[in-house]
Design a protein around this motif. Structure first.
Motif, short mmCIF file in Angstrom:
data_model
loop_
_atom_site.label_atom_id
_atom_site.label_comp_id
_atom_site.label_asym_id
_atom_site.label_seq_id
_atom_site.Cartn_x
_atom_site.Cartn_y
_atom_site.Cartn_z
N GLN A 170 98.08 42.63 13.51
CA GLN A 170 97.29 43.79 13.91
C GLN A 170 98.21 44.95 14.31
N ALA A 171 97.69 46.14 14.21
CA ALA A 171 98.45 47.31 14.61
C ALA A 171 98.93 47.18 16.05
N GLY A 172 100.16 47.56 16.28
CA GLY A 172 100.75 47.47 17.61
C GLY A 172 101.57 46.21 17.84
N TRP A 173 101.38 45.23 16.98
CA TRP A 173 102.12 43.98 17.12
C TRP A 173 103.55 44.13 16.60
N SER A 174 104.32 43.05 16.75
CA SER A 174 105.71 43.04 16.30
C SER A 174 105.94 41.89 15.32
N LEU A 175 106.93 42.08 14.48
CA LEU A 175 107.38 41.03 13.56
C LEU A 175 108.89 41.11 13.43
N ARG A 176 109.51 39.99 13.15
CA ARG A 176 110.94 39.99 12.84
C ARG A 176 111.13 39.37 11.47
N GLY A 228 113.14 54.39 15.92
CA GLY A 228 112.56 54.20 17.25
C GLY A 228 111.62 53.00 17.33
N ARG A 229 111.20 52.47 16.18
CA ARG A 229 110.30 51.31 16.17
C ARG A 229 110.96 50.08 15.55
N PHE A 230 111.80 50.28 14.55
CA PHE A 230 112.46 49.17 13.86
C PHE A 230 113.93 49.10 14.27
N THR A 231 114.47 47.88 14.31
CA THR A 231 115.88 47.67 14.60
C THR A 231 116.47 46.71 13.59
N ILE A 232 117.53 47.13 12.93
CA ILE A 232 118.23 46.27 11.98
C ILE A 232 119.43 45.66 12.68
N LYS A 263 126.18 33.71 10.63
CA LYS A 263 125.07 33.00 9.97
C LYS A 263 124.72 33.63 8.62
N ASN A 264 125.42 34.71 8.26
CA ASN A 264 125.11 35.41 7.00
C ASN A 264 123.63 35.75 6.91
N THR A 265 123.11 36.29 7.98
CA THR A 265 121.69 36.60 8.06
C THR A 265 121.49 38.03 8.52
N LEU A 266 120.57 38.69 7.85
CA LEU A 266 120.17 40.06 8.17
C LEU A 266 118.79 40.01 8.80
N TYR A 267 118.56 40.86 9.80
CA TYR A 267 117.27 40.88 10.49
C TYR A 267 116.67 42.28 10.50
N LEU A 268 115.36 42.32 10.62
CA LEU A 268 114.66 43.58 10.85
C LEU A 268 113.59 43.32 11.90
N GLN A 269 113.82 43.81 13.11
CA GLN A 269 112.83 43.71 14.18
C GLN A 269 111.90 44.91 14.06
N GLU A 321 100.31 51.83 8.06
CA GLU A 321 101.14 52.42 7.01
C GLU A 321 102.47 51.70 6.81
N ASP A 322 102.76 50.71 7.66
CA ASP A 322 103.94 49.87 7.45
C ASP A 322 103.66 48.73 6.48
N THR A 323 102.42 48.58 6.08
CA THR A 323 102.05 47.54 5.12
C THR A 323 102.81 47.73 3.82
N ALA A 324 103.53 46.68 3.40
CA ALA A 324 104.36 46.77 2.21
C ALA A 324 105.02 45.42 1.96
N VAL A 325 105.63 45.29 0.79
CA VAL A 325 106.56 44.19 0.55
C VAL A 325 107.93 44.67 1.01
N TYR A 326 108.56 43.89 1.87
CA TYR A 326 109.87 44.24 2.41
C TYR A 326 110.94 43.43 1.70
N LEU A 327 111.95 44.13 1.21
CA LEU A 327 113.02 43.50 0.47
C LEU A 327 114.37 43.76 1.15
N CYS A 328 115.21 42.77 1.15
CA CYS A 328 116.57 43.00 1.62
C CYS A 328 117.49 43.22 0.42
#
Length: 121
Positions: free
Chosen positions: A12-18, A64-68, A74-80, A87-94
């Protein structure tokens, strides 16, 4: 080189994902990495980028909302992603590239993951 994203979900809007991106195949950690997103019917959009030494850049739409971040051990990339909007709805690709003069929206990435779906309602 293989990039595998995970962490996408419907929230839902306002929530967070990593989001996470496991990167394998490089013989060294000194690669430039970033996140893109693609909305239905739209061109791929650069979101955030991080170099090996840590400097980061963000698109204005997520600043201001996302943090890379990255864990080179660990050879791992993150996106908080915080304060998510519909409007952030999308397929996210690294994406990653071994050698690049810069690590930002103008970087030409040559390695891509398959993407993970983020849906915000």
């Amino acid at each position: 080189v293989q990039l595998v994203e995970s962490g996408g979900d419907s929230v839902q809007a306002g929530w967070s994902l990593r989001l996470s991106c496991a990167i394998s195949g490089y013989t060294h950690p000194a690669y430039c990495a970033g996140w893109y997103r693609q909305k239905p019917g739209k061109e791929r959009e650069g979101v955030a980028f991080i170099s090996f030494s840590g400097p980061v850049t963000y698109s204005e739409s997520v600043k201001g909302r996302f943090t890379i971040s990255r864990d080179n051990a660990k050879n791992t990339l993150y996106l908080q992603m915080n304060s998510l909007k519909p409007e952030d709805t999308a397929v996210y690709l690294c994406a990653a590239v071994s050698v690049a003069p810069r690590c930002d929206l103008d970087t030409h990435f040559n390695e891509w993951g398959q993407g993970t779906q983020v849906t915000v309602s």
